[in-house]
Write a protein that holds these residues in place. Structure first.
Motif, short mmCIF file in Angstrom:
data_model
loop_
_atom_site.label_atom_id
_atom_site.label_comp_id
_atom_site.label_asym_id
_atom_site.label_seq_id
_atom_site.Cartn_x
_atom_site.Cartn_y
_atom_site.Cartn_z
N VAL A 235 0.83 -1.22 0.15
CA VAL A 235 -0.05 0.07 0.14
C VAL A 235 0.90 1.37 0.08
N GLY A 236 1.92 1.21 0.82
CA GLY A 236 2.78 2.49 0.71
C GLY A 236 3.58 2.73 -0.36
N VAL A 237 4.21 1.71 -0.98
CA VAL A 237 5.04 1.93 -2.19
C VAL A 237 3.98 2.25 -3.50
N ARG A 238 2.63 1.66 -3.51
CA ARG A 238 1.77 2.29 -4.73
C ARG A 238 1.49 3.50 -4.49
N TYR A 239 0.99 4.10 -3.00
CA TYR A 239 0.52 5.28 -2.93
C TYR A 239 1.84 6.33 -3.14
N LEU A 240 2.85 6.16 -2.79
CA LEU A 240 4.14 7.15 -2.98
C LEU A 240 4.43 7.41 -4.26
N ARG A 241 4.46 6.10 -4.94
CA ARG A 241 4.68 6.19 -6.64
C ARG A 241 3.58 6.88 -7.21
N LYS A 242 2.52 6.91 -6.57
CA LYS A 242 1.45 7.61 -7.15
C LYS A 242 1.45 8.93 -7.14
N LYS A 243 2.23 9.40 -5.89
CA LYS A 243 2.37 10.99 -5.75
C LYS A 243 3.68 11.39 -6.29
N GLY A 244 4.41 10.50 -7.25
CA GLY A 244 5.66 10.94 -7.66
C GLY A 244 6.91 10.45 -6.96
N PHE A 245 6.83 9.69 -6.10
CA PHE A 245 8.21 9.57 -5.37
C PHE A 245 8.79 8.28 -5.92
N LYS A 246 10.23 8.28 -5.70
CA LYS A 246 10.85 7.05 -6.30
C LYS A 246 11.11 6.30 -5.18
N VAL A 247 10.66 5.13 -5.06
CA VAL A 247 10.88 4.38 -3.97
C VAL A 247 12.17 3.26 -4.32
N ASN A 248 13.31 3.44 -3.58
CA ASN A 248 14.54 3.02 -4.07
C ASN A 248 14.64 1.44 -3.46
N GLY A 249 13.65 1.24 -2.34
CA GLY A 249 14.01 -0.16 -1.63
C GLY A 249 12.96 0.21 -0.35
N TYR A 250 13.09 -1.11 0.27
CA TYR A 250 12.16 -1.44 1.51
C TYR A 250 12.86 -2.49 2.46
N THR A 251 12.43 -2.31 3.57
CA THR A 251 12.88 -3.03 4.80
C THR A 251 11.66 -3.55 5.42
N LEU A 252 11.58 -4.86 5.70
CA LEU A 252 10.52 -5.16 6.71
C LEU A 252 11.01 -5.85 7.78
N THR A 253 10.39 -5.26 8.94
CA THR A 253 10.75 -5.80 10.24
C THR A 253 10.51 -7.01 10.91
N ASP A 254 9.38 -7.53 10.00
CA ASP A 254 8.85 -8.93 10.59
C ASP A 254 9.80 -9.96 9.86
N CYS A 255 10.51 -9.61 8.78
CA CYS A 255 11.61 -10.69 8.34
C CYS A 255 12.63 -10.18 7.65
N GLN A 256 13.78 -10.75 7.35
CA GLN A 256 15.12 -10.39 6.97
C GLN A 256 14.99 -10.59 5.44
N CYS A 257 16.01 -9.63 4.74
CA CYS A 257 16.10 -9.72 3.38
C CYS A 257 16.96 -10.95 2.93
N GLN A 258 16.70 -11.57 1.91
CA GLN A 258 17.61 -12.57 1.55
C GLN A 258 18.56 -12.30 0.45
#
Length: 114
Positions: free
Chosen positions: A91-114
């Motif tokens: 939801v956050g990435v889609r909304y921020l993209r719609k507002k013109g932001f470039k989302v470079n990455g994300y971090t989830l606190t519930d799991c680690q990145c592979q």
């Protein structure tokens, strides 16, 4: 009657897509390993009660429910998202993209990145 059912089905598909269909093109990055050096702004979209228990240094805390109201307060157009789960991230990435932001990455606190 058929038109109403068709509109209801379309509305249901749009809602399910926005919330549950994964966002592609945004890599998972671990903030602890320093993989996020190039990003100007870190936006923490977790709820206030979650983000205060495990804060991220230097992050702007705007929960997902408040993005519409406070997205103008994000100083840079290039952001990194910190979310608690996949649903918040989608939801956050889609909304921020719609507002013109470039989302470079994300971090989830519930799991680690592979």
């Amino acid at each position: 009657m058929i038109t109403a059912i068709a509109l209801l089905i379309v509305l249901l598909v749009v809602i399910l897509y926005t919330r549950y269909f994964p966002v592609f093109g945004v890599p998972c990055k671990d903030l602890a390993n320093g993989q996020n050096k190039h990003t100007n702004t870190i936006v923490d979209i977790r709820d206030y009660n979650v983000s205060t228990k495990n804060p991220v240094n230097g992050a702007i805390v705007i929960p997902t429910a408040y993005l519409k109201r406070f997205s103008d307060e994000i100083p840079s157009k290039e952001v990194h998202i910190v979310a608690a789960n996949q649903l918040e991230k989608n939801v956050g990435v889609r909304y921020l993209r719609k507002k013109g932001f470039k989302v470079n990455g994300y971090t989830l606190t519930d799991c680690q990145c592979q």
